[in-house]
Write a protein that holds these residues in place. Structure first.
Motif, PDB file in Angstrom:
ATOM      1  N   GLN A   1       0.844  -1.201   0.000  1.00  0.00           N
ATOM      2  CA  GLN A   1       0.000   0.000   0.000  1.00  0.00           C
ATOM      3  C   GLN A   1       0.878   1.249   0.000  1.00  0.00           C
ATOM      4  O   GLN A   1       2.014   1.209   0.466  1.00  0.00           O
ATOM      5  CB  GLN A   1      -0.881   0.036   1.252  1.00  0.00           C
ATOM      6  CG  GLN A   1      -1.814  -1.154   1.374  1.00  0.00           C
ATOM      7  CD  GLN A   1      -2.760  -1.049   2.570  1.00  0.00           C
ATOM      8  OE1 GLN A   1      -3.050   0.040   3.054  1.00  0.00           O
ATOM      9  NE2 GLN A   1      -3.251  -2.186   3.031  1.00  0.00           N
TER      10      GLN A   1
ATOM     11  N   THR B   1      -3.297   3.527   1.042  1.00  0.00           N
ATOM     12  CA  THR B   1      -4.275   3.280  -0.027  1.00  0.00           C
ATOM     13  C   THR B   1      -5.245   2.140   0.298  1.00  0.00           C
ATOM     14  O   THR B   1      -6.394   2.174  -0.127  1.00  0.00           O
ATOM     15  CB  THR B   1      -3.556   2.935  -1.345  1.00  0.00           C
ATOM     16  OG1 THR B   1      -2.445   2.092  -1.077  1.00  0.00           O
ATOM     17  CG2 THR B   1      -3.100   4.170  -2.076  1.00  0.00           C
ATOM     18  N   GLY B   2      -4.797   1.129   1.030  1.00  0.00           N
ATOM     19  CA  GLY B   2      -5.661  -0.024   1.302  1.00  0.00           C
ATOM     20  C   GLY B   2      -6.560   0.157   2.502  1.00  0.00           C
ATOM     21  O   GLY B   2      -7.212  -0.793   2.944  1.00  0.00           O
TER      22      GLY B   2
END
Ligand SMILES: NC(=O)c1ccc[n+]([C@@H]2O[C@H](COP(=O)([O-])OP(=O)(O)OC[C@H]3O[C@@H](n4cnc5c(N)ncnc54)[C@H](O)[C@@H]3O)[C@@H](O)[C@H]2O)c1
Length: 390
Positions: A207, A257-258
């Motif tokens: 991520q 991002t995750g």
């Protein structure tokens, strides 16, 4: 193994010695399509670089990095100098068609890093490869951590908790070495050791950091000037002082991002902590913990096991099935810091030989630079700050 990869290295102190050790040993540990040849080393002092060449195993030496780059018998330029020189040397090397390995952080500013990543991308179309030296990715336990995350062993990651703690400038009389001067180092603990945990956590989670909220502190604002130019250990000239222009410590929160949330702490004032790099991931199905000072181990908590059997397991990462380790010793015979560099050179040689792009690329390192920049901005404004996209 007949073909050679002829290396020219700039800088011969801490990282120069670590890289030399790796270039010397990589072909003895791994079967590779190219044989590294240590053609030339560059430094600023004629006597110093001559002594370094003899000690570290380089065939020749020079005080002019431009001359090193122009040599026909150099295929790859290995940059082991402070950040203020990275862009100029890397850009010249890429223009001359040489592969480039550059120490981290890639540059001192985002503008320089952007220029380097653009030049690397243009050179890539001509078969020229670039890599940035985030060596901790190549510690087998870290590579295993990434593999286990990718295999879903800890499920969806909720927390990332990373610290990189040192204490070598706690003494206010420690001199103003280059790492404490912004014009040479770019930033302080943030770019020097914070950059490592940014890269490492993004590497193991897969991520990227999207936004940060940060604070930085400079505890000791002036220091004695160094008696001699030195790295992590130094003597001082106590009669004259200069201003510390970088952070001593940097702390920040981040979103990834995750969906994971993260905390980071980089400090050179963590009294008693020598090279205390620690990363903990907590996921929906388990947790993983890596501590550099126990670098042959990975701690794994498997929440899918029956309740009475749950608990952190110490995985001794020395089996031949573990990343990189088939090349080394029988299980339980530990490896050290220097092996991370040998593994770095192994992956780089493989990539050059097979025409693949090594990781982390200059573009990956530019992204780390953008995170560093967002942290600096946030520490100034005390606002949540988005990480600029590449
Ligand atoms: N991967 C890691 O874990 C790690 C660890 C330490 C440092 N680093 C990075 O490696 C780089 C070098 O750090 P270091 O600790 O080796 O520093 P150092 O002070 O130990 O060595 C720097 C070397 O660069 C040489 N040098 C400086 N300017 C030069 C020039 N213009 N031309 C030729 N030689 C020049 C110096 O003479 C010296 O040999 C930095 O970018 C640093 O952030 C990475």
């Amino acid at each position: 193994m007949s073909e050679q990869l002829r290396v020219g290295m700039v800088g011969y102190a801490f990282m120069g010695a670590a890289h030399s050790q790796a270039w010397r040993t990589v072909n003895h540990a791994f079967d590779l399509p190219l044989s590294a040849r240590m053609r030339v080393v560059c430094g600023r002092s004629p006597d110093g670089v001559a002594a370094a060449a003899a000690k570290l195993g380089w065939e020749s030496h020079t005080t002019d990095w431009r001359a090193l780059i122009e040599r026909d018998d150099v295929d790859l330029v290995d940059i082991c100098t402070p950040g203020d020189t990275h862009a100029e040397i890397a850009l010249a090397a890429l223009a001359a068609g040489k592969h480039v390995l550059c120490e981290k952080p890639l540059a001192n500013t985002v503008a320089e890093a952007r220029e380097m990543a653009a030049a690397a991308s243009a050179a890539q179309t001509r078969g020229v490869r670039t890599m940035c030296g985030f060596n901790y990715r190549r510690v087998p336990a870290v590579a295993l951590m990434r593999d286990m995350v990718a295999a879903g062993k800890i499920g969806e990651i909720r927390h990332v908790r990373a610290v990189y703690l040192q204490d070598w400038i706690v003494d206010p009389e420690f001199p103003l070495v280059w790492r404490l001067r912004k014009e040479v180092a770019g930033s302080g603990a943030l770019g020097d050791i914070g950059a490592h945990i940014i890269d490492l956590t993004q590497f193991v989670t897969g991520q990227s950091i999207t936004s940060v909220s940060a604070m930085t502190e400079t505890f000791v604002k002036t220091r004695p000037l160094p008696a001699a130019s030195t790295g992590l250990s130094a003597s001082s000239d106590r009669s004259s002082h200069g201003e510390v222009t970088v952070d001593d410590a940097a702390l920040f929160l981040a979103r990834l991002t995750g969906g994971a949330i993260a905390s980071y702490e980089a400090s050179r004032f963590a009294t008693g902590r020598k090279n205390g790099l620690r990363v903990e991931l907590n996921g929906s199905l388990g947790s993983l913990v890596f501590e550099f000072e126990r670098m042959n181990e990975l701690q794994f908590y498997d929440a899918t096991r029956p309740g009475p059997e749950q608990g952190f397991t110490r995985v001794l990462v020395t089996e031949p099935e573990h990343p990189y380790l088939a090349a080394w010793w029988p299980p339980g015979h530990l490896i050290g810091y220097e092996h991370s560099f040998t593994h770095e050179m192994r992956d780089l040689i493989e990539a050059v030989a097979t025409g693949a792009d090594p990781a982390p690329s200059f573009a990956d390192a530019l992204q780390v630079q953008l995170v560093l920049d967002a942290v600096s901005q946030s520490a100034g404004t005390l606002q949540w700050t988005k990480v600029e996209e590449i």
